[in-house]
Design a protein around this motif. Sequence first.
Motif, PDB file in Angstrom:
ATOM      1  N   GLU A 296       5.388  -7.085  48.977  1.00 22.19           N
ATOM      2  CA  GLU A 296       3.938  -7.054  49.202  1.00 22.19           C
ATOM      3  C   GLU A 296       3.398  -5.629  49.117  1.00 22.19           C
ATOM      4  OE1 GLU A 296       6.040  -8.644  51.370  1.00 22.19           O
ATOM      5  OE2 GLU A 296       5.608 -10.711  50.757  1.00 22.19           O
ATOM      6  N   PHE A 297       4.114  -4.710  49.727  1.00 18.11           N
ATOM      7  CA  PHE A 297       3.725  -3.306  49.683  1.00 18.11           C
ATOM      8  C   PHE A 297       3.727  -2.812  48.234  1.00 18.11           C
ATOM      9  CE2 PHE A 297       5.001   1.157  49.462  1.00 18.11           C
ATOM     10  CZ  PHE A 297       4.004   1.755  50.210  1.00 18.11           C
TER      11      PHE A 297
ATOM     12  N   ALA B 291      -2.144   5.617  47.314  1.00 21.00           N
ATOM     13  CA  ALA B 291      -2.038   4.153  47.339  1.00 21.00           C
ATOM     14  C   ALA B 291      -0.991   3.722  48.364  1.00 21.00           C
ATOM     15  CB  ALA B 291      -1.681   3.624  45.954  1.00 21.00           C
TER      16      ALA B 291
ATOM     17  N   GLN C 167      -3.458  -0.967  43.388  1.00 19.36           N
ATOM     18  CA  GLN C 167      -4.287   0.219  43.607  1.00 19.36           C
ATOM     19  C   GLN C 167      -4.207   1.166  42.404  1.00 19.36           C
ATOM     20  OE1 GLN C 167      -6.424   0.771  46.215  1.00 19.36           O
ATOM     21  NE2 GLN C 167      -5.878  -1.329  46.708  1.00 19.36           N
TER      22      GLN C 167
ATOM     23  N   GLN D 228      -2.488   4.001  51.782  1.00 16.33           N
ATOM     24  CA  GLN D 228      -3.460   2.933  52.024  1.00 16.33           C
ATOM     25  C   GLN D 228      -2.754   1.599  52.240  1.00 16.33           C
ATOM     26  OE1 GLN D 228      -6.347   2.569  48.923  1.00 16.33           O
ATOM     27  NE2 GLN D 228      -7.430   0.908  49.909  1.00 16.33           N
ATOM     28  N   CYS D 229      -1.774   1.297  51.419  1.00 13.81           N
ATOM     29  CA  CYS D 229      -1.058   0.023  51.535  1.00 13.81           C
ATOM     30  C   CYS D 229      -0.187  -0.021  52.782  1.00 13.81           C
ATOM     31  CB  CYS D 229      -0.222  -0.223  50.288  1.00 13.81           C
ATOM     32  SG  CYS D 229      -1.223  -0.494  48.803  1.00 13.81           S
ATOM     33  N   ASN D 230       0.289   1.133  53.215  1.00 10.24           N
ATOM     34  CA  ASN D 230       1.101   1.197  54.431  1.00 10.24           C
ATOM     35  C   ASN D 230       0.300   0.760  55.650  1.00 10.24           C
ATOM     36  OD1 ASN D 230       3.630   1.740  55.565  1.00 10.24           O
ATOM     37  ND2 ASN D 230       2.913   3.708  56.317  1.00 10.24           N
TER      38      ASN D 230
ATOM     39  N   TYR E  98       0.326  -3.206  55.223  1.00 11.84           N
ATOM     40  CA  TYR E  98       1.607  -3.913  55.348  1.00 11.84           C
ATOM     41  C   TYR E  98       2.501  -3.195  56.287  1.00 11.84           C
ATOM     42  CZ  TYR E  98      -0.133  -6.624  51.488  1.00 11.84           C
ATOM     43  OH  TYR E  98      -0.885  -7.435  50.698  1.00 11.84           O
TER      44      TYR E  98
ATOM     45  N   CYS F 234       0.827  -4.136  46.321  1.00  9.30           N
ATOM     46  CA  CYS F 234      -0.393  -3.467  46.765  1.00  9.30           C
ATOM     47  C   CYS F 234      -0.532  -2.115  46.081  1.00  9.30           C
ATOM     48  CB  CYS F 234      -0.375  -3.309  48.286  1.00  9.30           C
ATOM     49  SG  CYS F 234      -1.793  -2.407  48.958  1.00  9.30           S
ATOM     50  N   VAL F 235       0.540  -1.344  46.051  1.00  6.95           N
ATOM     51  CA  VAL F 235       0.496  -0.022  45.418  1.00  6.95           C
ATOM     52  C   VAL F 235       0.178  -0.171  43.933  1.00  6.95           C
ATOM     53  CG1 VAL F 235       1.864   2.021  44.791  1.00  6.95           C
ATOM     54  CG2 VAL F 235       2.008   1.073  47.108  1.00  6.95           C
TER      55      VAL F 235
END
Length: 87
Positions: free
Chosen positions: A41-42, A79, A49, A82-84, A87, A45-46
């Motif tokens: 998922e992480f 990114a 972005q 932000q994603c951290n 998730y 997401c990256v």
Amino acid sequence: MKNKLLAVLALSVLASGCSSPEDKMRGQFLSGCAQSGADREFCNCVFDQLMLQFDVSYLERMNRTGIPTDDFVKATVEAGQQCNRIY
């Protein structure tokens, strides 16, 4: 059994041939990201972005050279941060 294996391999080749350039790039990115120990998922997401900032042709050119640009490294770090938080 051998026929089933050949059928699966053939379908895999056909499926990869039908993939869009973005799908291929996503697969490569996710593979490398997952090898670093991040969860899927992480990594998705990256990548999402990064796709907001860079087009596929830019990523393909960078992939061919093997050298990430400073802009890409900075965008990847941002990114990831932000994603951290998500998730």
